[in-house]
Structures are given as structure tokens and as C-alpha cells.
Design a protein around this motif. Structure first.
Motif, PDB file in Angstrom:
ATOM      1  N   ASP A 100       7.198   0.858  -3.262  1.00  0.00           N
ATOM      2  CA  ASP A 100       6.082   1.493  -3.995  1.00  0.00           C
ATOM      3  C   ASP A 100       5.509   2.609  -3.126  1.00  0.00           C
TER       4      ASP A 100
ATOM      5  N   GLY B   5       1.857   4.016  -4.391  1.00  0.00           N
ATOM      6  CA  GLY B   5       0.790   3.026  -4.431  1.00  0.00           C
ATOM      7  C   GLY B   5       0.393   2.531  -3.063  1.00  0.00           C
TER       8      GLY B   5
ATOM      9  N   ARG C 211      -1.456   5.297  -1.231  1.00  0.00           N
ATOM     10  CA  ARG C 211      -2.799   5.512  -1.779  1.00  0.00           C
ATOM     11  C   ARG C 211      -3.787   4.514  -1.166  1.00  0.00           C
ATOM     12  N   ARG C 212      -3.387   3.255  -1.060  1.00  0.00           N
ATOM     13  CA  ARG C 212      -4.295   2.245  -0.505  1.00  0.00           C
ATOM     14  C   ARG C 212      -4.608   2.526   0.959  1.00  0.00           C
TER      15      ARG C 212
END
Length: 569
Positions: free
Chosen positions: A370, A373, A376-377
Motif C-alpha cells: 500500500d 496509504g 500518507r500515515r
């Protein structure tokens, strides 16, 4: 700052650190480095042994120009783009005697916080190759963490210097935007890019930063350092905030964060909790809003045509920027201005904010599964810093229970770099001497309208007053809202029955003549007397005559005059 004797030597000596670093870099696994100067070229360089950084070897992230080496930004098609001159930051380090030995790997076009988005190979955490190194300044972090160089230049737009610092046990200094010139940098987001440092100590990073700070007339984003700290920035940081309530952390990071908070409570005078909702909302604007258009403007032309030379995730992210319209950009700027205003109150009663650098430390496999994702975190606690015009420094904390490095960051307002680095040095167990009160100056404790940003604060700043530190009184004091005409003012009175945590005060440094001028402006029932602080220090400060409390309102329960004013609105 000149480094201690024995730490640096002139480059031309065969046993010099620069030559040793060059040999080590040539022998090291290539993912950390994209291009290197030949060792004989490094050895042939002449260095002034009296220069502040004489002979100090350093690596340079490959989006910054180094004369004679290509600047690829991890795009192999740019490998023929040999720089004729060095970037301003590099040139100033070299002028201070440091020796650039080569260019380090990075997430392509400085777009990523993982360290895996490079056609030159992925960098891994030095503690465990199953985990990512962090990016985008991945190669710079690995080069320092493996001991090849004591210093590497990084860039930090969204956390690209602080994340790899945290993942590899390093110090990552992200100065106030514009203090270090971005001339000679292949941009990611031109208005937000910062040239930063990765080191194993605050002292080396601070020395490098001191050499690089420069108001570059050829860089429109460059800003001169202020001659004194801005209003509200204390020269000694004693009050540090942490987030109120639960925050997004995986279990190993949550446990490490709890240990770091306990350590902070032992280290500074006061730890307070603040709401960070507005900070986190600002962070989302960087990649989830129209600010992607600035990345497209900076290097979008390098993303066509597609091919194996381009990282597919970087291309997928940034191509979205070409479809963003101008109205959306202005709407986002308006939203950001509102969030900036919402965060400003945080800095009225605290010196710095301590945060995790990241919520977790992903594996290489998790990023591959991923890529957007997971990345981004990782930016949850770093993306907002440049958007809100703040400075920050990442420092190592106690490792996680699984043995992985763990880092926290201290964040403060723009141009608070010097006291923030003092705080970071204290955290790291390094020297951070409190500056002495200059001859001809005096300290004054204020608890009311003379505090930073309040109505009478200009009476202090106009005579050259500087905020030294924030503190609280001993438990013996109470605060009253006085019944006096004009500006609302409190009276601090020693009643002997005040709250255990005292009342908030600011300690200002004033020229003696400025203090004398202030005396004539103090109306009855106020005057100057000796105020006892929570550490037992006695200092000159504003006090009120006890008779004035007979028709006054006790506002002690608010904890500070600023909070009492807010409650009265």
C-alpha cells in the motif's frame, strides 16, 4: 561554532576524516549513494585548518547541486546534468571547511516519506533491513547512521528529513523556512522546501546550520534571521506541550511515546496538554489538497514520457496536480490561513510542542502492498510544520520494545531555532548552557497585561525587552482582576494560600534604563517587589497591594491572566 580539536582535519591528509569517509562510501552498499567524488579528488582538496568545519566530510541529497557532480533527484535520465556550481547551502559548508564527498539516494523528486521510491534502489532501516529507512532523505540518513559521514544534507518539505532521522536514531534539524537558501535545489514544493541536516549529535548539526544560514539575495524565498527572538519566543524553553487525549500510534510506538513523555516530565519545568486538531487538519492539506499543484509546477515536466526511469507511485501522485484549478488553490490558502490562526494560541503559553515523528514504522513489504496509504500515515505529525511556518528538530528517544529506533520531534514558531536547539541538546544530554543575563540588564516577572501579545507588552519590547522564559509562581500567590480604569489588569498578591501549581508568569530581560522608565508607568495599587517562582528563585516582579483585592475578582482558578481574559469574553 568550531568543533572540538581532533574531530576534524584538513582533507589533504591521507588519514583525514574526509578521505576515510570517501573510502567508506565507495565500499558501502550503493543504495545509500548515487554518485561519489573519486577519493583521490577528495584527498587533493585544500582546506583551511582554522575554518569552523575544517575537514568535516558530508554527503548531499541528490536534489542539491554539487559542482562537478550530476543532480538527478533520483531520476536516471538526469544523470548527465552535471552541476557547474554548488547549491548555496553546499557552497557555504565548503567555505566553512567541510568536504562534500558525494550525492545520496532519495525518494524520487523528494516525494515520499518511505525511502523506497528510487530507481537506484530502496534504502532500509540500519537496525533491521525488513523495515524502511524513511524518506525522502533516505540515503543521507543511512550514510550518517552507518558512520560513513558525520553530516549529510537533507531536505524537508513534509517531514523528509525528520522521518528518516527518527527511523535511524539521528538528529534531524529542520530550520525556519528561508533561513537556509534553497538556491541550487531541484524543487519539490518551492514555497515549502527547506534544506536540513542529519547528524548523530545536535552540536554537529547546529554547527552546520550556523554555516549555512544566509539571506541569499538570489533566492526569492530566502529570509534574514531576526536580530532578536520574535515576541513570545523565549530564549530558554521551559514549558513544553504534548497532545491532549489519544493520538494515532501503533502499539510499539505508543509504548515508546509514553516513555518519551515520562522523560520529558523529568527534563523540563512544565509539561502541558494542548489540542492539536488544527495542526493535524493543516497536515492533510499538503497531499490531500491542491498544494499538489506546486509539485506539478516544480518538476511535472520530468514526468513525461513515462518509463522505467520514473517511480510509478511518485508519478501517480504528482500527475494529479496538473488538473488542479486556481480557484481550488486559493480556497486551500484561505483554509490554511484559518488553521494557522487556530494554532497561534498554542504558542502564547508554551515554548515548544513535543510530538511523535511518525505513528508507526512500516516494513518494506507493507509499503509495497500500500505505497500511498502507508506513506500518507507517516506524514500525520510532520506535514503541517512548513505549511504553518514552524521550525522543528527530530531527536532520538528510547528505542521501541522491538529494538527499532524511535524518535520524537520538538516544534516551535518560526525563528525560534536557537532555543529549540538548546532544548534538543538538553534532551540528548549535550551542553546547552543558559545564556547569562548581560551586564546592565535586569529580569522582571510579569503576570498580566505586560505578557506576550497582550495590551501592555509593547512597554517591554519598545525598550529592548526580550522574553527569557516562562514560569509559574510558588504556591503562595493568588491572582485578582483589579477594579481599575483603562486596560484590564490583574494583581498578583502573596496570600499564602494559592494553588499548588502557582500562577503563570513570564520573565523578561530588560535594560536597566528600560526598567527605570517602566517604573513611572506603573499605577497604584501595582508596584514592583520580590516574586518567588516555582523553583524557589526570587525575582523582581509586578505585585499588587493587598487592599486592592477587597473589590477585585479572584481569577486564580484560571491559572493565568490570559486564560482569565479568554474566559471573560
Amino acid at each position: 561554532m568550531k568543533l572540538a580539536a581532533g574531530e576534524v582535519l584538513e582533507a589533504s591528509r591521507p588519514d583525514s576524516p574526509a578521505v576515510a569517509a570517501s573510502r567508506a562510501a565507495h565500499a558501502a552498499p550503493r543504495p545509500a549513494w548515487i554518485s561519489l567524488r573519486p577519493t583521490d579528488e577528495v584527498a587533493a582538496g585544500a582546506v583551511d585548518p582554522d575554518a569552523p568545519l575544517a575537514g568535516l566530510p558530508f554527503g548531499v541529497k541528490d536534489n542539491l547541486d554539487v559542482a562537478g557532480l550530476p543532480t538527478t533527484s533520483a531520476n536516471p535520465l538526469l544523470a548527465d546534468a552535471v552541476a557547474a556550481t554548488s547549491a548555496g547551502a553546499v557552497a557555504r559548508l565548503e567555505a566553512a571547511g567541510a568536504v562534500a564527498i558525494g550525492k545520496t539516494n532519495m525518494d524520487q523528486f523528494a516525494t515520499g516519506l518511505v525511502g523506497t521510491r528510487s530507481p537506484y534502489g530502496a534504502c532500509a532501516c540500519v537496525a533491521d533491513p525488513a523495515y524502511v529507512s524513511g524518506g525522502s532523505s533516505s540515503g543521507s540518513a543511512v550514510a550518517v547512521a552507518t558512520g560513513v559521514v558525520p553530516l549529510a544534507l537533507a531536505t524537508d518539505t513534509a517531514g523528509s528529513g525528520r522521518v528518516p532521522a527518527a527511523f535511524n536514531g539521528l538528529v534531524g534539524i529542520k530550520p525556519t523556512r528561508g533561513l537556509v537558501s534553497t538556491g541550487g535545489l531541484l524543487p519539490a514544493c518551492r514555497s515549502l522546501d527547506c534544506v536540513t541536516t542529519l547528524t548523530r549529535t545536535v552540536a554537529v548539526g547546529r554547527a552546520a546550520l550556523a554555516a549555512m544560514i544566509w539571506a541569499d539575495p538570489d533566492d526569492p524565498w530566502s529570509r534574514p534571521r531576526t536580530p532578536r527572538p520574535p515576541a513570545g519566543v523565549a530564549t530558554t524553553m521551559r514549558v513544553v506541550a504534548i497532545p491532549a487525549g489519544p493520538i494515532d500510534l501503533d502499539p510499539p510506538s505508543a509504548a515508546a511515546w509514553a516513555v518519551a513523555v515520562a522523560r520529558l516530565r523529568r527534563l523540563v519545568a512544565h509539561v502541558v496538554e494542548v489540542d492539536i486538531t488544527a495542526f493535524l487538519a493543516a497536515a492533510k492539506l499538503l497531499y490531500e489538497g491542491p498544494f499538489l499543484a506546486e509539485r506539478w509546477a516544480g518538476f511535472g515536466h520530468h514526468l513525461e514520457p513515462d518509463g522505467p526511469h520514473l517511480d510509478p507511485t511518485v508519478r501517480q501522485i504528482v500527475l494529479r496536480g496538473q488538473a488542479i484549478d486556481g480557484a481550488s488553490v486559493f480556497a486551500a490558502q484561505d483554509r490554511l490561513a484559518g488553521l494557522r490562526r487556530a494554532t497561534e494560541g498554542t504558542w502564547t503559553e508554551v515554548d515548544a510542542l513535543m510530538l511523535p515523528v511518525t505513528p508507526n514504522h512500516p516494513t518494506v513489504a507493507e509499503v509495497a502492498a500500500d505505497p500511498i496509504g502507508v506513506n500518507r500515515r507517516l506524514g500525520t505529525y510532520t506535514n503541517f510544520v512548513n505549511l504553518l511556518d514552524l521550525c522543528a528538530v527530530a531527536v532520538p528517544a528510547d528505542p521501541r520494545a522491538d529494538g527499532l529506533p524511535y524518535g520524537v520531534q520538538f516544534v516551535a514558531p518560526a525563528f525560534a531555532d536557537d532555543p529549540l536547539l538548546d532544548l534538543a541538546a538538553t534532551w540528548c544530554g549535550e551542553d546547552a548552557a543558559t545564556p547569562a543575563v548581560p551586564a546592565g540588564s535586569a529580569l522582571l516577572a510579569v503576570a498580566g497585561a505586560h505578557m506576550s501579545g497582550l495590551a501592555l507588552n509593547p512597554q517591554l519590547t519598545s525598550v529592548g525587552g526580550v522574553l527569557r522564559y516562562r514560569a509559574r509562581t510558588a504556591p503562595a500567590y493568588r491572582l485578582f482582576r483589579l477594579n481599575v480604569p483603562g486596560v484590564a489588569r490583574p494583581g498578583l498578591v502573596r496570600t499564602g494560600d494559592g494553588p499548588a501549581d502557582g500562577v503563570a508568569v513570564e520573565v523578561w530581560q530588560l535594560p536597566q534604563q528600560g526598567l527605570g522608565a517602566l517604573l513611572g508607568l506603573i499605577p497604584a495599587p501595582l508596584g514592583l517587589g520580590r516574586v518567588e517562582l516555582d523553583d524557589g528563585t526570587l525575582i523582581t516582579g509586578f505585585l499588587a497591594e493587598e487592599y486592592a483585592t477587597r473589590d477585585a475578582t479572584d481569577v486564580t482558578h484560571h491559572g493565568s491572566w490570559r486564560a482569565a481574559l479568554t474566559a471573560a469574553r
